[in-house]
Design a protein around this motif. Structure first.
Motif, short mmCIF file in Angstrom:
data_model
loop_
_atom_site.label_atom_id
_atom_site.label_comp_id
_atom_site.label_asym_id
_atom_site.label_seq_id
_atom_site.Cartn_x
_atom_site.Cartn_y
_atom_site.Cartn_z
N GLY A 116 0.77 -1.23 0.00
CA GLY A 116 0.00 0.00 0.00
C GLY A 116 0.80 1.28 0.00
O GLY A 116 0.24 2.37 -0.08
N GLY A 117 2.11 1.16 0.10
CA GLY A 117 2.92 2.37 0.07
C GLY A 117 2.93 3.00 -1.32
O GLY A 117 2.43 2.43 -2.28
N GLY A 159 -1.12 16.36 2.14
CA GLY A 159 -2.55 16.51 2.33
C GLY A 159 -3.35 15.31 1.87
O GLY A 159 -4.55 15.21 2.15
N GLY A 160 -2.69 14.41 1.17
CA GLY A 160 -3.37 13.23 0.65
C GLY A 160 -3.46 12.10 1.66
O GLY A 160 -3.10 12.25 2.83
N SER A 161 -3.96 10.97 1.16
CA SER A 161 -4.19 9.81 2.03
C SER A 161 -3.62 8.54 1.40
O SER A 161 -3.49 8.43 0.18
N LEU A 162 -3.29 7.60 2.26
CA LEU A 162 -2.85 6.28 1.85
C LEU A 162 -3.35 5.28 2.87
O LEU A 162 -3.53 5.62 4.05
N ARG A 163 -3.53 4.04 2.42
CA ARG A 163 -3.84 2.97 3.35
C ARG A 163 -2.80 1.87 3.19
O ARG A 163 -2.62 1.32 2.10
N ASP A 205 2.21 10.68 19.06
CA ASP A 205 1.63 12.03 19.14
C ASP A 205 1.64 12.70 17.76
O ASP A 205 0.72 13.45 17.43
N SER A 206 2.66 12.42 16.98
CA SER A 206 2.82 13.10 15.69
C SER A 206 1.75 12.70 14.67
O SER A 206 1.59 13.39 13.66
N VAL A 207 1.05 11.60 14.91
CA VAL A 207 0.05 11.14 13.94
C VAL A 207 -1.36 11.13 14.49
O VAL A 207 -2.31 10.83 13.75
N ALA A 261 -11.09 -11.61 9.45
CA ALA A 261 -11.24 -12.72 8.50
C ALA A 261 -10.04 -12.82 7.56
O ALA A 261 -9.71 -13.90 7.08
N LYS A 262 -9.42 -11.68 7.27
CA LYS A 262 -8.27 -11.64 6.37
C LYS A 262 -6.94 -11.62 7.10
O LYS A 262 -5.89 -11.55 6.47
N ASN A 263 -6.99 -11.65 8.43
CA ASN A 263 -5.76 -11.58 9.24
C ASN A 263 -4.91 -10.38 8.81
O ASN A 263 -3.68 -10.48 8.67
N THR A 264 -5.58 -9.27 8.61
CA THR A 264 -4.90 -8.08 8.09
C THR A 264 -5.18 -6.87 8.97
O THR A 264 -6.32 -6.68 9.42
N VAL A 265 -4.15 -6.10 9.19
CA VAL A 265 -4.25 -4.84 9.92
C VAL A 265 -3.94 -3.71 8.94
O VAL A 265 -3.02 -3.82 8.12
N TYR A 266 -4.72 -2.66 9.04
CA TYR A 266 -4.59 -1.52 8.13
C TYR A 266 -4.16 -0.28 8.89
O TYR A 266 -4.61 -0.04 10.02
N LEU A 267 -3.32 0.51 8.25
CA LEU A 267 -2.97 1.83 8.77
C LEU A 267 -3.52 2.84 7.77
O LEU A 267 -3.07 2.91 6.64
N HIS A 268 -4.51 3.59 8.22
CA HIS A 268 -5.13 4.60 7.38
C HIS A 268 -4.45 5.93 7.68
O HIS A 268 -4.53 6.43 8.80
#
Length: 116
Positions: free
Chosen positions: A8-9, A15-19, A61-63, A74-81
């Motif tokens: 996902g990088g 100002g944008g977003s990534l997951r 703190d910075s985020v 169910a997908k054994n997945t962790v997301y960082l939004h």
């Protein structure tokens, strides 16, 4: 020991977003905590966010207020939004798993570049 694969990088404007995604090879309920770290050039690796098997979360703190963390059991997945990205968020982001038995597993890392 669990294996982790990040994805996902990429390159995003300020100002944008990534997951980011962290897929584990085992049920995330068998893992004490899954964390996201980042390391910028010339800097030490730092904890960005984490989530425990019980669902408790922590953020640097910075985020705070810009990043959230979630999981798909169910997908054994962790997301960082990541939102409202800043140039200082540019780094290689690593997924980390801390096992109940004390093991420490790392993914290969995924590059996030924020252009100003």
């Amino acid at each position: 020991q669990v294996q982790l694969v990040e994805s996902g990088g990429g390159l995003v404007q300020a100002g944008g977003s990534l997951r980011l995604s962290c897929a584990a090879s085992a049920s995330i309920f068998t893992i004490n905590a899954i964390n996201w770290y980042r390391q910028a050039p010339g800097k030490q690796r730092e904890l960005v966010a984490g989530i425990t098997s019980g669902g408790s979360t922590t953020f640097a703190d910075s985020v705070k207020g810009r990043f959230t963390i979630s999981r798909d059991n169910a997908k054994n997945t962790v997301y960082l939004h990541m939102s409202s990205l800043k140039s200082e968020d540019t780094a290689v982001y690593f997924c980390n798993a801390r096992g109940f038995s004390g093991y420490d597993a790392w993914g290969q890392g995924t590059q996030v570049t924020v252009s100003s």
